[in-house]
Design a protein around this motif. Structure first.
Motif, PDB file in Angstrom:
ATOM      1  N   ALA A 433       1.091  -1.197  -0.221  1.00  0.00           N
ATOM      2  CA  ALA A 433       0.232  -0.137   0.222  1.00  0.00           C
ATOM      3  C   ALA A 433       0.750   1.049  -0.002  1.00  0.00           C
ATOM      4  O   ALA A 433       2.210   1.301   0.592  1.00  0.00           O
ATOM      5  CB  ALA A 433      -1.000   0.159   1.057  1.00  0.00           C
ATOM      6  N   SER A 434       0.620   2.296  -0.543  1.00  0.00           N
ATOM      7  CA  SER A 434       1.330   3.646  -0.824  1.00  0.00           C
ATOM      8  C   SER A 434       0.497   5.044  -0.945  1.00  0.00           C
ATOM      9  O   SER A 434      -0.831   4.648  -1.763  1.00  0.00           O
ATOM     10  CB  SER A 434       2.394   3.296  -2.057  1.00  0.00           C
ATOM     11  N   VAL A 435       1.288   5.439  -0.396  1.00  0.00           N
ATOM     12  CA  VAL A 435       0.288   7.475  -1.016  1.00  0.00           C
ATOM     13  C   VAL A 435       1.053   8.344  -1.144  1.00  0.00           C
ATOM     14  O   VAL A 435       1.969   7.982  -0.536  1.00  0.00           O
ATOM     15  CB  VAL A 435      -1.470   6.776  -0.260  1.00  0.00           C
ATOM     16  N   GLY A 436       0.685   9.297  -1.417  1.00  0.00           N
ATOM     17  CA  GLY A 436       2.148  10.383  -1.950  1.00  0.00           C
ATOM     18  C   GLY A 436       2.568   9.749  -2.480  1.00  0.00           C
ATOM     19  O   GLY A 436       2.808   9.195  -3.193  1.00  0.00           O
ATOM     20  N   LEU A 437       4.052  10.510  -2.178  1.00  0.00           N
ATOM     21  CA  LEU A 437       5.417  10.945  -2.669  1.00  0.00           C
ATOM     22  C   LEU A 437       6.190   9.301  -2.054  1.00  0.00           C
ATOM     23  O   LEU A 437       6.846   9.637  -1.132  1.00  0.00           O
ATOM     24  CB  LEU A 437       6.302  12.013  -2.957  1.00  0.00           C
ATOM     25  N   THR A 469       8.085 -10.917   7.156  1.00  0.00           N
ATOM     26  CA  THR A 469       8.798  -9.895   5.832  1.00  0.00           C
ATOM     27  C   THR A 469       7.499  -8.622   5.537  1.00  0.00           C
ATOM     28  O   THR A 469       7.200  -8.917   5.293  1.00  0.00           O
ATOM     29  CB  THR A 469       8.540 -10.910   5.044  1.00  0.00           C
ATOM     30  N   GLY A 470       8.729  -7.585   5.365  1.00  0.00           N
ATOM     31  CA  GLY A 470       7.532  -6.739   4.892  1.00  0.00           C
ATOM     32  C   GLY A 470       7.930  -5.124   5.448  1.00  0.00           C
ATOM     33  O   GLY A 470       9.247  -5.364   6.238  1.00  0.00           O
ATOM     34  N   VAL A 471       7.889  -4.264   5.347  1.00  0.00           N
ATOM     35  CA  VAL A 471       8.242  -2.859   5.309  1.00  0.00           C
ATOM     36  C   VAL A 471       7.165  -1.362   5.887  1.00  0.00           C
ATOM     37  O   VAL A 471       6.659  -1.409   5.575  1.00  0.00           O
ATOM     38  CB  VAL A 471       9.857  -2.109   4.324  1.00  0.00           C
ATOM     39  N   PHE A 472       7.977  -0.822   6.605  1.00  0.00           N
ATOM     40  CA  PHE A 472       7.452   0.578   6.806  1.00  0.00           C
ATOM     41  C   PHE A 472       8.171   1.894   6.025  1.00  0.00           C
ATOM     42  O   PHE A 472       9.240   1.614   6.505  1.00  0.00           O
ATOM     43  CB  PHE A 472       6.637   1.354   7.736  1.00  0.00           C
ATOM     44  N   LYS A 473       7.666   2.668   5.582  1.00  0.00           N
ATOM     45  CA  LYS A 473       8.628   3.884   4.291  1.00  0.00           C
ATOM     46  C   LYS A 473       7.320   5.243   4.693  1.00  0.00           C
ATOM     47  O   LYS A 473       6.496   4.898   4.716  1.00  0.00           O
ATOM     48  CB  LYS A 473       9.322   3.187   2.910  1.00  0.00           C
ATOM     49  N   LEU A 474       8.740   5.934   5.443  1.00  0.00           N
ATOM     50  CA  LEU A 474       8.151   7.391   5.731  1.00  0.00           C
ATOM     51  C   LEU A 474       8.707   8.251   4.976  1.00  0.00           C
ATOM     52  O   LEU A 474      10.011   8.392   5.308  1.00  0.00           O
ATOM     53  CB  LEU A 474       7.425   8.095   7.282  1.00  0.00           C
ATOM     54  N   VAL A 475       8.073   9.463   4.325  1.00  0.00           N
ATOM     55  CA  VAL A 475       8.952  10.012   3.387  1.00  0.00           C
ATOM     56  C   VAL A 475       8.327  11.661   3.656  1.00  0.00           C
ATOM     57  O   VAL A 475       7.166  11.677   3.974  1.00  0.00           O
ATOM     58  CB  VAL A 475       9.141  10.586   1.869  1.00  0.00           C
ATOM     59  N   ALA A 476       9.545  12.307   4.458  1.00  0.00           N
ATOM     60  CA  ALA A 476       8.916  13.348   5.072  1.00  0.00           C
ATOM     61  C   ALA A 476      10.173  14.899   4.800  1.00  0.00           C
ATOM     62  O   ALA A 476      10.642  14.816   3.934  1.00  0.00           O
ATOM     63  CB  ALA A 476       9.114  13.762   6.462  1.00  0.00           C
ATOM     64  N   LEU A 484       5.081  13.474   3.375  1.00  0.00           N
ATOM     65  CA  LEU A 484       4.767  13.866   2.285  1.00  0.00           C
ATOM     66  C   LEU A 484       4.575  12.386   1.355  1.00  0.00           C
ATOM     67  O   LEU A 484       3.831  12.294   0.869  1.00  0.00           O
ATOM     68  CB  LEU A 484       6.120  13.597   1.343  1.00  0.00           C
ATOM     69  N   GLY A 485       5.120  10.487   1.813  1.00  0.00           N
ATOM     70  CA  GLY A 485       4.420  10.067   1.349  1.00  0.00           C
ATOM     71  C   GLY A 485       4.994   8.518   2.168  1.00  0.00           C
ATOM     72  O   GLY A 485       5.485   8.418   3.371  1.00  0.00           O
TER      73      GLY A 485
END
Length: 546
Positions: A433-437, A469-476, A484-485
């Motif tokens: 799942a993904s939202v933003g940049l 197995t997986g990951v969370f990534k935040l872009v600010a 931002l994402g």
């Protein structure tokens, strides 16, 4: 203020759009919409500023201004005074029904034209049938190989025919409840047949000409087929026909591993089929950040799905009931054999039969209907929404756009479609799942970026599930700390991403996420832990200590 549309030559990217918009702002223009795909710009000028001034500004910005037109006011239509209808909608999917319901609320006389099955892609051959079968596959997979010591589960033979019959019952029920029954409920008309434009106000259906004040094109899209030598001689499957199979093959080869190919490939893998996913790109989900691609790649390969990237497809042949896909990978020639072959290489818009040229409606290189931010085509009488415009292929996007089209076409509201905070979900397990940049896109847009990456093994819910197995990534934004994402690979990522959507849409910051109270032992807690990860090592925190 007067509103104009002007042709602009020389624009090749979104950066060009910004340059043109900046040049027009300097002369007092407002509500500027520059679009390099359509080679045009629309804007409003003060009454004392002529269009010649705008043309000069564009030329001085090193672009070439062309023909211009003064756009008439977009006030609400006067309904019912001429024509057979106020609003004719071609297609009957999510965009069409959303738009029809909204237009009826304005008091318009509305009809939907449908050449096939009412309801469009999602309910008939897309979201609903695939997701119910995906759930069946997940249950079968967990019964076959659950992660808990001491828990002994097993599976019997899968009866695909029964699964498909149950799926078809659900599809039929939802089609009636969510589409067909609404026609009488809201009082618009259903016309069965294929529509073909005669001119900008008229279509022909079943030999009869119908006139209207405004149109909406919402004809959706269909699976595209790549140009691979020999493919035309092979009995291949598409995303539509795969879901109609009554018997499981031993092996399934999939050309294309975007979200559709990946979901359907995992579905059949979970039902006990040996699956090989193949794609040209060197990594899956190439438009996502690398951490996302790496996580889903590891998950799929750990589950036993064969994943081939960087493939060149030489030819396809069929021999003794087997499909043989000849590929080259890193200079090495290989042959992938399977009883069934799925082609999942994207979708193309359904526009060929519409005769759009006589209506003054332009299409892009893939046949998609070109629209502006208001969902207007190059003919201001005609709007388009949903998959036929090649906007993101989600039913909720189509429905959103359909409502905007009705507001603008019938209500004269001048609403813009805004997909900046659009979340997308791939329903694999783990889901994506993904939202933003993404981080890359944020940098391209000039942001100074700060990001955090949290492995799923740091999320307590994943630990107790024994699925890490997986990951969370935040872009600010490094300056404002606004999110931002948000990008997730995890079980139930599709449920978690809505919180990420709100964070992006309303400009929440890293600190806002840190200070929120996240329920312990939920996957959503990963958002807060990822926010803490910007400057803490969460592995050294006690449970709930965030």
């Amino acid at each position: 203020m007067k509103k104009y549309r002007i042709n602009v030559h020389g624009m090749t990217c979104s950066g060009c759009e910004e340059h043109v918009a900046t040049a027009l702002k300097k002369i007092g223009a407002v509500n500027i919409d520059a679009n390099f795909n359509r080679y045009e710009a629309t804007f409003e000028l003060p009454d004392d500023v002529g269009i010649e001034t705008a043309q000069k500004a564009i030329n001085e910005a090193k672009y070439q201004s062309g023909d211009s037109v003064l756009i008439e006011s977009d006030d609400a239509l006067v309904l019912g005074d001429e024509g057979d209808y106020d609003f004719l909608i071609i297609g009957s999917g999510g965009a069409a029904f959303s738009s029809a319901i909204k237009a009826v609320e304005y008091g318009a006389k509305v009809a939907i034209i449908e050449r096939g099955t009412v309801g469009g892609t999602c309910v008939n051959i897309g979201c609903v049938p695939s997701k119910t079968l995906l759930r069946a596959g997940e249950i079968n997979h967990l019964a076959k190989s659950n992660p808990f010591v001491g828990l002994h589960t097993s599976v019997g033979q899968v009866d695909l025919r029964q699964l498909v019959e149950q799926k078809d019952e659900l599809v039929s029920k939802l089609r009636e409840e969510k589409y067909v029954n609404l026609i009488d409920e809201y009082g618009f008309e259903l016309i069965r047949g294929e529509a073909k434009f005669v001119n900008e106000t008229t279509v022909e259906v079943n030999g009869k000409q119908l006139t209207t004040k405004r149109f909406l094109i919402a004809t959706g899209a269909s699976p595209s087929v790549p140009n691979i030598p020999g493919l035309e001689k092979v009995a291949y499957l598409t995303s539509t026909t795969l879901l109609e199979l009554k018997e499981l093959p031993k092996r399934l080869a999939v050309i294309g591993s975007g979200y559709i190919g990946m979901e359907l490939g995992q579905l059949f893998h979970n039902l006990g089929v040996e699956v090989t996913l193949m794609q040209r790109s060197p990594r899956v989900f190439k438009d996502y950040d690398p951490e996302i691609s790496e996580a889903i790649t590891k998950a799929l390969t750990d589950q036993g799905i064969h994943l081939i990237t960087g493939a060149t497809f030489e030819r396809v042949e069929q021999e003794d009931g087997l499909k043989k896909v000849h590929i080259t990978v890193n200079g090495e020639k290989r042959v992938i054999e399977a009883e069934q072959l799925l082609i999942s290489t994207g979708r193309i818009p359904n526009t060929e039969a519409l005769n759009l040229g006589v209506a003054g409606v332009k299409t892009g290189r893939r046949g998609e209907v070109l629209v502006d931010d208001y969902l207007r085509t190059t003919n201001p009488r005609i709007y388009a929404a949903g998959d036929v415009t090649m906007s993101p292929q989600f039913v909720y996007v189509a429905a959103y756009q359909g409502g905007i089209a009705a507001d603008n076409a019938i209500g004269g509201l001048k609403r813009k479609a805004n997909l900046e905070a659009l979340a997308g979900v791939t329903f694999t397990n783990p889901s994506v799942a993904s939202v933003g940049l993404t981080e890359e896109k944020a940098k391209e847009q000039g942001y100074e970026v700060k990001s955090s990456v949290l492995p799923l093994e740091a999320v307590p819910r994943a630990l107790v599930n024994r699925e890490t197995t997986g990951v969370f990534k935040l872009v600010a934004d490094a300056k404002t700390l606004k999110i931002l994402g948000v990008h997730i690979v995890a079980e139930n990522a599709g449920d978690v991403i809505y919180a990420g959507t709100l964070a992006v849409k309303f400009g929440l910051t890293i600190e806002d996420l840190r200070e929120s109270l996240a329920p312990y032992l939920t996957m959503a807690e990963g958002l807060k832990l990822a926010a803490l990860t910007f400057d803490k090592d969460v592995s050294k925190l006690s449970c709930c200590a965030g």
